[in-house]
Enzyme design. Structure first.
Site, short mmCIF file in Angstrom:
data_model
loop_
_atom_site.label_atom_id
_atom_site.label_comp_id
_atom_site.label_asym_id
_atom_site.label_seq_id
_atom_site.Cartn_x
_atom_site.Cartn_y
_atom_site.Cartn_z
N GLU A 305 -42.23 15.40 3.91
CA GLU A 305 -41.43 16.58 3.55
C GLU A 305 -40.95 16.51 2.10
O GLU A 305 -39.79 16.78 1.80
CB GLU A 305 -40.26 16.73 4.53
N ASP A 384 -40.80 16.64 16.54
CA ASP A 384 -39.54 16.62 15.80
C ASP A 384 -38.34 16.95 16.70
O ASP A 384 -37.76 18.03 16.56
CB ASP A 384 -39.61 17.61 14.63
N GLU A 412 -29.66 19.36 16.12
CA GLU A 412 -30.43 20.32 15.32
C GLU A 412 -31.17 21.33 16.21
O GLU A 412 -31.11 22.53 15.96
CB GLU A 412 -31.42 19.56 14.44
#
Ligand code: GCV
Length: 704
Positions: A305, A384, A412
């Site tokens: 990323e 993820d 998240e």
């Protein structure tokens, strides 16, 4: 605010939780007490601090509750005796010699043994064991002082039980002060300045130690320019945090940028095979240890990323990680090297690339090449931190490498601490996942690098934003200590410690909390992305539904819904071949749509809407049913909570905060239900068998 006059919540350590210990007579040999010289030698400098931490905890408890702490012998008529095996409490403690003979030298750096004779006896080989023994007695409460019981030995399954903060020093323009932080600001930094409050950090360390955590990485794995300087001219800030956490047996780690030799050093390269780069890191590590002698090590997100890494120099991840390990080795530090490496600029039209396969493709071929002090840190699932994912196949694929398993306490993808979602349940399932040869996720982590959780804590007065999200941090620490614990029993421990007498065995608060939390993860799963397909969240911030939000992007997180069906074909027969990364029996089970567990069906298979699940219902009807059921569950949760009056440790402030969050959870769950159901109805054209309105639309009533 409940439990602490200093303005933050006491978490699972309100003074009431200490009543069983605080009302009793406790003997803990002190510096001038029995065997002091031997004890000091056994403890070492840092260890001596830990014994004094134990003493301070007991002193505070007896001050509040009227008991007594003795530090000099003889132990006399104590109810509770805690001592190091090497020193002992001196003469006259019935049963101590037997206990010591049986356990001395078997307890390790953090273990302890406990038995109940005339008094409750806690014995440890090292000071950290005494601290964990004390917290064990705290959890047991009066039960630790009842009928006699034999020797019980407790040692942590995982040697390292780490919490990783994703805190930034500067406020990041997109991610803010804490990346994926839902608990207010950072405990350490505010808008570029070091603002850690020593008392609060000590209280935080205490909270962490009391559930078993023993390591903390203080900053975000995405290391931006200011944060990179924590390694060099801002190391004093890390040293200060380490100093405040040390008395609770917590070692501090630091996320570093692989490009640091170029960005904070003056080199023109960060090539791990360049001698100048190696020398730069060796010097950097030396300086870190000069400031923090018990520094834990580096955490690295490389080639991921946008973070720099060894690929930029034509090197592989073993080259990169080993170079850092060599720099830390002389000082006893470790490298946590993350396996979260994938292409985030994938072409969505490219059906040959599968993000789920990436970590295995990059890391499995390197098995056996990493130094012993490299810990490859693997996310528990292949993508993820989705609400439901299979276990990452990397965990079974690297027997010659020390692996740590990473879970995400910060919510998240599980409701961002606005939704109740008790994560002890999925973590326990993951840890128990096993394959041929008798291995499990827990056994791999225990033999390797332990367990890591991304922190869910922050500057919020309740530590975690949603007060009930505290239970996730607590459960993480307890499961890292003992992965075999029942997550509902762990939740029960947390309820007892946090809400005290108000939550007595049959009291309504306890029943309500279990009713709300026990099944909350499955509830969250019911009203969000179906059958393991994942994502469907709004891009960027990842809160709320957006079914196609990521469908035509480069992030590799697709569901491939069309008019006929949905799901990702990851089979060897016709798909990406991901199922082939698993050992047996999972490789076979996941390959077959008939054998694949329903809850993961769409992770592994693209199936028609009429496909009949093992449960007997069709995929499309399951989507509708589960989304209605999920919302009804959340509505019931809110009703239960509303019926519970505040009182005692369940303060009005805490009650109000949970109420406000449950209102949002109901709103959000309805939004998820309506978007998902409407989307799949419009795609498939299949009506609901129960003829419910699938888009939640309130159509005008047209008069006849
Ligand atoms: C710290 C996900 C999150 C990122 C996070 C990343 C990681 O992609 O959305 O915020 O970055 O995981 O684990 O490195």
């Amino acid at each position: 605010m409940t439990g602490d006059a200093r303005g933050w919540h006491a978490g699972w350590l309100p003074s009431q939780a200490w009543r069983a210990i605080g009302t009793r007579r406790v003997f803990l040999p002190g510096p001038s007490g029995a065997g002091a010289a031997v004890a000091a030698e056994a403890a070492g400098a840092a260890g001596a601090d830990l014994v004094e931490t134990v003493a301070a905890e007991i002193a505070a408890a007896v001050r509040t509750h009227g008991g007594r702490l003795d530090r000099t012998g003889p132990a006399g008529p104590a109810d509770l005796v805690l001592a190091l095996a090497a020193a002992g409490p001196g003469d006259g403690v019935a049963g101590w010699d037997d206990l010591r003979t049986e356990v001395a030298g078997t307890l390790g750096a953090e273990g302890f043994a406990i038995t109940r004779r005339a008094a409750t006896l806690v014995c440890a080989d090292a000071p950290a064991g005494l601290l964990h023994g004390l917290f064990h007695v705290l959890r047991a409460g009066d039960a630790a002082f009842g009928a006699p019981f034999g020797v019980r030995r407790h040692r942590p399954a995982m040697r390292r039980r780490m919490v990783d903060h994703w805190d930034n020093v500067d406020v990041h323009p997109v991610m803010g002060q804490v990346e994926r932080g839902y608990a207010g600001g950072s405990l350490f930094w505010t808008a570029g300045a070091f603002t850690a409050d020593p008392a609060r950090i000590r209280a935080y360390a205490r909270l962490l130690a009391a559930c078993g955590v023993n390591a903390v990485a203080v900053n975000n794995v995405n290391v931006h320019p200011t944060e990179a300087r924590l390694l060099t001219d801002r190391i004093g800030e890390v040293a200060a945090i380490a100093g405040w956490m040390r008395p609770y047996g917590i070692r501090v780690h630091l996320s570093v940028s692989f490009a640091a030799p170029r960005t904070v050093g003056a080199l023109h390269t960060a090539d791990p095979c360049d001698p100048a780069v190696r020398a730069w890191w060796a010097a950097a590590a030396r300086d870190v240890y000069a400031a923090i002698p018990d520094f834990g090590g580096f955490v690295v997100k490389a080639d991921s990323e946008g973070q720099p890494g060894p690929f930029g120099y034509g090197r592989d991840h073993a080259d990169g990680a080993n170079m850092l390990a060599d720099a830390l080795a002389p000082h006893g530090g470790v490298v946590h090297w993350r396996a979260f490496v994938y292409n985030h600029h994938q072409d969505w039209r490219d059906r040959g690339t599968d993000r789920a396969k990436a970590a295995h493709q990059h890391f499995a071929p390197l098995d056996g090449r990493f130094r012993d002090t490299v810990i490859v840190q693997v996310k528990h699932g292949p993508v993820d931190f989705q609400t439901r994912e299979p276990v990452s196949p990397v965990i079974a694929a690297m027997p010659g490498t020390r692996l740590a398993v990473e879970v995400q306490a910060t919510q998240e993808y599980t409701g961002q601490q606005r939704h109740v979602c008790y994560l002890g349940t999925p973590w326990s399932e993951t840890l128990g996942f096993g394959w041929a040869g008798g291995q499990t996720v827990a056994s791999v982590a225990a033999a390797g690098g332990g367990l890591v959780a991304v922190a869910n804590t922050g500057a919020d007065a309740f530590w975690t934003g949603h007060p009930l999200a505290q239970a996730n941090l607590y459960a993480y620490g307890r499961l890292a200590w003992d992965p075999a614990l029942d997550p509902c029993a762990v939740l029960d421990e947390w309820i007892t410690l946090t809400f005290g007498a108000a939550a007595g065995p049959d009291a309504e608060p306890r029943r309500t909390l279990h009713a709300i939390m026990d099944d909350s993860w499955r509830g969250y799963e019911r009203y969000t992305a179906p059958l393991g397909v994942g994502f469907m969240v709004r891009p960027g911030h990842h809160y709320g539904p957006d079914v196609d939000g990521y469908e035509y992007t480069g992030w590799g997180t697709y569901h491939f819904a069309d008019r006929d069906g949905v799901g990702v074909d990851r089979t060897r027969a016709t798909g990406t071949g991901f199922t082939g990364q698993y050992p047996q029996p999972w490789s076979r089970i996941y390959e077959s749509p008939d054998e694949c567990p329903d809850e993961l069906l769409l992770f592994f298979h693209h199936v028609p809407y009429g496909h009949v699940l093992r449960s007997g219902t069709t995929v499309i009807q399951h989507i509708y049913d589960s989304h209605f059921a999920g919302v009804e569950q959340v509505e019931r949760m809110r009703e239960r909570w509303r019926a519970l009056p505040p009182g005692g440790l369940l303060s009005a402030a805490l009650h109000a905060r949970v109420s406000e969050r449950l209102d949002e959870q109901v709103r959000s769950a309805r939004e998820w239900r309506d978007q998902i159901n409407a989307y799949f109805f419009r795609k498939s054209g299949v009506p609901d068998a129960d003829r419910r309105a699938l888009d939640g639309a309130r159509r005008p009533v047209i008069p006849r």
